[in-house]
Motif scaffolding. Sequence first.
Motif, short mmCIF file in Angstrom:
data_model
loop_
_atom_site.label_atom_id
_atom_site.label_comp_id
_atom_site.label_asym_id
_atom_site.label_seq_id
_atom_site.Cartn_x
_atom_site.Cartn_y
_atom_site.Cartn_z
N CYS A 151 0.86 -1.18 0.00
CA CYS A 151 0.00 0.00 0.00
C CYS A 151 0.90 1.23 0.00
O CYS A 151 2.04 1.17 0.45
CB CYS A 151 -0.96 0.02 1.20
SG CYS A 151 -0.21 0.25 2.81
N TYR A 152 0.38 2.33 -0.54
CA TYR A 152 1.23 3.52 -0.64
C TYR A 152 0.37 4.78 -0.70
O TYR A 152 -0.77 4.77 -1.16
CB TYR A 152 2.13 3.45 -1.88
CG TYR A 152 1.39 3.58 -3.20
CD1 TYR A 152 1.40 4.80 -3.89
CD2 TYR A 152 0.69 2.52 -3.75
CE1 TYR A 152 0.72 4.94 -5.10
CE2 TYR A 152 0.02 2.65 -4.95
CZ TYR A 152 0.03 3.85 -5.62
OH TYR A 152 -0.64 4.00 -6.81
N LEU A 154 -0.62 8.29 -2.16
CA LEU A 154 -0.56 8.96 -3.46
C LEU A 154 0.11 10.33 -3.38
O LEU A 154 0.52 10.88 -4.40
CB LEU A 154 -1.97 9.10 -4.03
CG LEU A 154 -2.61 7.81 -4.55
CD1 LEU A 154 -4.09 8.03 -4.84
CD2 LEU A 154 -1.90 7.31 -5.79
N ALA A 161 4.12 6.68 -8.09
CA ALA A 161 2.93 5.83 -8.08
C ALA A 161 2.98 4.82 -9.22
O ALA A 161 2.61 3.65 -9.05
CB ALA A 161 1.67 6.69 -8.18
N GLN A 162 3.44 5.25 -10.38
CA GLN A 162 3.51 4.36 -11.54
C GLN A 162 4.45 3.18 -11.25
O GLN A 162 4.15 2.03 -11.61
CB GLN A 162 4.00 5.13 -12.76
CG GLN A 162 4.06 4.30 -14.03
CD GLN A 162 4.51 5.12 -15.24
OE1 GLN A 162 4.87 6.29 -15.12
NE2 GLN A 162 4.49 4.51 -16.41
N VAL A 164 5.24 1.98 -8.26
CA VAL A 164 4.64 1.12 -7.24
C VAL A 164 3.60 0.20 -7.90
O VAL A 164 3.57 -1.01 -7.65
CB VAL A 164 3.99 1.94 -6.12
CG1 VAL A 164 3.34 1.01 -5.10
CG2 VAL A 164 5.02 2.82 -5.42
N GLU A 165 2.74 0.76 -8.74
CA GLU A 165 1.71 -0.04 -9.40
C GLU A 165 2.32 -1.14 -10.26
O GLU A 165 1.75 -2.22 -10.41
CB GLU A 165 0.81 0.86 -10.25
CG GLU A 165 -0.06 1.83 -9.45
CD GLU A 165 -1.18 1.13 -8.69
OE1 GLU A 165 -1.50 -0.03 -9.04
OE2 GLU A 165 -1.74 1.75 -7.77
N LEU A 168 2.87 -4.97 -9.33
CA LEU A 168 1.86 -6.03 -9.51
C LEU A 168 2.27 -7.04 -10.57
O LEU A 168 1.71 -8.14 -10.63
CB LEU A 168 0.52 -5.41 -9.90
CG LEU A 168 -0.47 -5.11 -8.77
CD1 LEU A 168 -1.70 -4.41 -9.33
CD2 LEU A 168 -0.86 -6.41 -8.05
N ARG A 175 -1.49 -7.73 -4.17
CA ARG A 175 -2.31 -6.51 -4.15
C ARG A 175 -1.41 -5.29 -4.05
O ARG A 175 -0.37 -5.32 -3.38
CB ARG A 175 -3.26 -6.48 -2.94
CG ARG A 175 -4.42 -7.42 -2.98
CD ARG A 175 -5.37 -7.16 -1.81
NE ARG A 175 -6.06 -5.87 -1.92
CZ ARG A 175 -6.84 -5.36 -0.97
NH1 ARG A 175 -7.01 -6.01 0.17
NH2 ARG A 175 -7.43 -4.19 -1.16
N VAL A 176 -1.84 -4.21 -4.71
CA VAL A 176 -1.24 -2.89 -4.54
C VAL A 176 -2.39 -1.93 -4.29
O VAL A 176 -3.29 -1.80 -5.12
CB VAL A 176 -0.41 -2.45 -5.77
CG1 VAL A 176 0.03 -1.00 -5.60
CG2 VAL A 176 0.81 -3.35 -5.96
N PRO A 178 -3.55 1.91 -3.48
CA PRO A 178 -3.24 3.34 -3.34
C PRO A 178 -4.10 3.98 -2.26
O PRO A 178 -5.28 3.64 -2.10
CB PRO A 178 -3.57 3.90 -4.73
CG PRO A 178 -4.64 2.98 -5.25
CD PRO A 178 -4.37 1.63 -4.67
#
Length: 225
Positions: A151-152, A154, A161-162, A164-165, A168, A175-176, A178
């Motif tokens: 989890c992160y 935003l 963010a890109q 981190v996503e 996946l 799971r990721v 936001p």
Amino acid sequence: IDQVVRSERATLVCNSIGSISGLQAAADRPDMVDGVMIVNPNFRELHAAEQPDLLRPLVMPALAAVQRALRSRGQVLFDALAKPDTVKQILKEPYFDSQTVTDELVDVLLTPLLSPGAADVVFDTLSYSAGPLPEQLLQDDRLSDTPVWVCYGLKDPWTSAQRVEALLSFPPVERVVPLDGVGHCPHDEAPERVNPLIIDFMRRVAEKKGELAGTAASGADQQAS
């Protein structure tokens, strides 16, 4: 885990640079780590691999010189920065909600920084430009049975963010999640949102352990027959 948790197995919850330590521990000792929950990963921007190819021959020597200077003569700078008011001001960058940067939080973070040897640890961390990145660790086959959730915030100014996503795409990451309106430490800024995720993750870890135990029992039965 042996020294602190004093348990045969553990589930790790990691923030920032701790995500590297958690994933490395899970890869090194899958027999001891049941799962890794990452709260805002750190992608180690000072890592050699993070520097542009064309600039790396120029950037890395300069960076190495700064790192050597910190290691050898950084204590004076560390002492000047390790003050409550200074720490509070620094924390207001990664924490999106500055109201969560309380005196209690500052004290929790500052107290270990004032212990003997703390400056060496900080400068060693800042001076380390090698070793694995999160993406490299997540490709390790030893993590194939280790569930990983992320989890992160935003509003984190330090974490893309890109990127981190994109985690996946690695098999261990299930799971990721936001989280809007929080920065680099959402467990401090919004524990009412992070804590339920951790509880859900613990349930998932228990479920995974059951699946693995069932698979092992089935395999044993087949061998016996």
